[in-house]
Design a protein around this motif. Sequence first.
Motif, PDB file in Angstrom:
ATOM      1  N   VAL A 115      21.021   3.305   1.380  1.00 56.63           N
ATOM      2  CA  VAL A 115      22.378   3.718   1.731  1.00 56.63           C
ATOM      3  C   VAL A 115      23.358   2.559   1.551  1.00 56.63           C
ATOM      4  N   ASN A 116      22.968   1.374   1.996  1.00 53.65           N
ATOM      5  CA  ASN A 116      23.853   0.214   1.871  1.00 53.65           C
ATOM      6  C   ASN A 116      24.091  -0.167   0.410  1.00 53.65           C
ATOM      7  N   LYS A 117      23.104   0.037  -0.450  1.00 53.95           N
ATOM      8  CA  LYS A 117      23.305  -0.189  -1.888  1.00 53.95           C
ATOM      9  C   LYS A 117      24.450   0.680  -2.395  1.00 53.95           C
ATOM     10  N   GLY A 118      24.407   1.939  -2.016  1.00 54.11           N
ATOM     11  CA  GLY A 118      25.447   2.867  -2.461  1.00 54.11           C
ATOM     12  C   GLY A 118      26.812   2.483  -1.934  1.00 54.11           C
ATOM     13  N   ILE A 119      26.878   2.093  -0.680  1.00 57.69           N
ATOM     14  CA  ILE A 119      28.159   1.727  -0.077  1.00 57.69           C
ATOM     15  C   ILE A 119      28.749   0.504  -0.763  1.00 57.69           C
ATOM     16  N   ILE A 120      27.955  -0.532  -0.981  1.00 61.76           N
ATOM     17  CA  ILE A 120      28.491  -1.756  -1.593  1.00 61.76           C
ATOM     18  C   ILE A 120      28.844  -1.497  -3.056  1.00 61.76           C
ATOM     19  N   LEU A 121      28.094  -0.636  -3.726  1.00 64.50           N
ATOM     20  CA  LEU A 121      28.426  -0.294  -5.109  1.00 64.50           C
ATOM     21  C   LEU A 121      29.783   0.400  -5.168  1.00 64.50           C
ATOM     22  N   LEU A 122      30.022   1.308  -4.247  1.00 65.86           N
ATOM     23  CA  LEU A 122      31.315   1.993  -4.203  1.00 65.86           C
ATOM     24  C   LEU A 122      32.443   1.010  -3.900  1.00 65.86           C
ATOM     25  N   GLU A 130      38.234   5.295   2.878  1.00 66.08           N
ATOM     26  CA  GLU A 130      38.313   6.741   3.078  1.00 66.08           C
ATOM     27  C   GLU A 130      37.491   7.489   2.035  1.00 66.08           C
ATOM     28  N   GLU A 131      37.582   7.032   0.780  1.00 65.87           N
ATOM     29  CA  GLU A 131      36.837   7.695  -0.286  1.00 65.87           C
ATOM     30  C   GLU A 131      35.342   7.444  -0.134  1.00 65.87           C
ATOM     31  N   ILE A 132      34.962   6.226   0.267  1.00 68.58           N
ATOM     32  CA  ILE A 132      33.548   5.931   0.520  1.00 68.58           C
ATOM     33  C   ILE A 132      33.041   6.834   1.641  1.00 68.58           C
ATOM     34  N   ALA A 133      33.850   7.030   2.665  1.00 67.86           N
ATOM     35  CA  ALA A 133      33.468   7.909   3.773  1.00 67.86           C
ATOM     36  C   ALA A 133      33.263   9.347   3.284  1.00 67.86           C
ATOM     37  N   THR A 134      34.149   9.805   2.412  1.00 67.40           N
ATOM     38  CA  THR A 134      34.021  11.157   1.864  1.00 67.40           C
ATOM     39  C   THR A 134      32.741  11.297   1.046  1.00 67.40           C
ATOM     40  N   ILE A 135      32.449  10.296   0.236  1.00 71.64           N
ATOM     41  CA  ILE A 135      31.271  10.338  -0.633  1.00 71.64           C
ATOM     42  C   ILE A 135      29.989  10.297   0.188  1.00 71.64           C
ATOM     43  N   THR A 136      29.937   9.404   1.173  1.00 71.62           N
ATOM     44  CA  THR A 136      28.703   9.204   1.934  1.00 71.62           C
ATOM     45  C   THR A 136      28.540  10.160   3.103  1.00 71.62           C
ATOM     46  N   GLY A 137      29.642  10.742   3.559  1.00 67.79           N
ATOM     47  CA  GLY A 137      29.569  11.615   4.715  1.00 67.79           C
ATOM     48  C   GLY A 137      29.694  10.874   6.041  1.00 67.79           C
ATOM     49  N   PHE A 138      29.922   9.550   5.993  1.00 67.30           N
ATOM     50  CA  PHE A 138      30.119   8.754   7.198  1.00 67.30           C
ATOM     51  C   PHE A 138      31.583   8.776   7.598  1.00 67.30           C
ATOM     52  N   ARG A 140      35.126   6.835   8.583  1.00 69.19           N
ATOM     53  CA  ARG A 140      35.760   5.651   8.029  1.00 69.19           C
ATOM     54  C   ARG A 140      35.362   4.406   8.823  1.00 69.19           C
ATOM     55  N   SER A 141      35.301   4.519  10.153  1.00 69.28           N
ATOM     56  CA  SER A 141      34.954   3.357  10.980  1.00 69.28           C
ATOM     57  C   SER A 141      33.506   2.933  10.759  1.00 69.28           C
ATOM     58  N   LYS A 142      32.610   3.899  10.550  1.00 66.16           N
ATOM     59  CA  LYS A 142      31.214   3.550  10.277  1.00 66.16           C
ATOM     60  C   LYS A 142      31.099   2.845   8.920  1.00 66.16           C
ATOM     61  N   VAL A 143      31.870   3.312   7.942  1.00 65.41           N
ATOM     62  CA  VAL A 143      31.881   2.658   6.622  1.00 65.41           C
ATOM     63  C   VAL A 143      32.374   1.220   6.765  1.00 65.41           C
ATOM     64  N   ALA A 144      33.454   1.025   7.510  1.00 66.94           N
ATOM     65  CA  ALA A 144      34.013  -0.316   7.699  1.00 66.94           C
ATOM     66  C   ALA A 144      32.997  -1.239   8.373  1.00 66.94           C
ATOM     67  N   THR A 145      32.317  -0.738   9.383  1.00 67.94           N
ATOM     68  CA  THR A 145      31.309  -1.534  10.082  1.00 67.94           C
ATOM     69  C   THR A 145      30.156  -1.887   9.152  1.00 67.94           C
ATOM     70  N   ARG A 146      29.687  -0.901   8.406  1.00 65.05           N
ATOM     71  CA  ARG A 146      28.574  -1.155   7.477  1.00 65.05           C
ATOM     72  C   ARG A 146      28.968  -2.179   6.411  1.00 65.05           C
ATOM     73  N   ILE A 147      30.176  -2.037   5.876  1.00 62.35           N
ATOM     74  CA  ILE A 147      30.624  -2.971   4.841  1.00 62.35           C
ATOM     75  C   ILE A 147      30.681  -4.386   5.394  1.00 62.35           C
ATOM     76  N   SER A 148      31.176  -4.526   6.582  1.00 66.14           N
ATOM     77  CA  SER A 148      31.241  -5.843   7.212  1.00 66.14           C
ATOM     78  C   SER A 148      29.841  -6.433   7.354  1.00 66.14           C
ATOM     79  N   ARG A 149      28.896  -5.640   7.801  1.00 67.20           N
ATOM     80  CA  ARG A 149      27.515  -6.106   7.968  1.00 67.20           C
ATOM     81  C   ARG A 149      26.853  -6.406   6.623  1.00 67.20           C
ATOM     82  N   ILE A 150      27.124  -5.578   5.631  1.00 70.38           N
ATOM     83  CA  ILE A 150      26.559  -5.798   4.293  1.00 70.38           C
ATOM     84  C   ILE A 150      27.078  -7.111   3.715  1.00 70.38           C
TER      85      ILE A 150
END
Length: 160
Positions: A115-122, A130-138, A140-150
């Motif tokens: 999942v993190n591979k996909g997020i960082i690729l996007l 917002e678009e990453i959230a739409t694509i992944t189904g997460f 926006r705040s979860k996407v932001a948190t994951r990106i920060s951790r990645i």
Amino acid sequence: MRKEEAFTQLIKENEGIIFKISRVYCNTRENQKDLYQDIVFQLWKGFDSFRGDAKASTWMYRVALNTAFTFLRKEKRKGTSVTIDNLHLTYEPDDPILEKRLAQMYAQIRQLSDVNKGIILLLLEGKKYEEIATITGFSRSKVATRISRIKEQLRTQLVK
């Protein structure tokens, strides 16, 4: 425009999406080609159901990532594979330093969870949260948190 022509045009305009996902999720050229074909097939199967609520690239990313996850599950059941790093490549990069850095980056990205591979690729593709959230189904705040951790994980790996 006929359905086949519209689909072919869509694939040609966005084939970079499919190529990048195939490259990030597969180590061998054979698997990359197989995943590429699987993604195109899944896009074709879902083409009639694409309503245009989101951008075509968003829909394609969602289908491509889900197909990659399914492909990986099947591959794990198969067993061993040969990594692309052991193959002699005939491709000569224009900028060897850039190519080395890209290879290092892809190597680090491959170590992330699926999942993190996909997020960082996007994110590297310039997609907004917002678009990453739409694509992944997460959310926006979860996407932001994951990106920060990645990002922190990649920084730590690259420093080592």
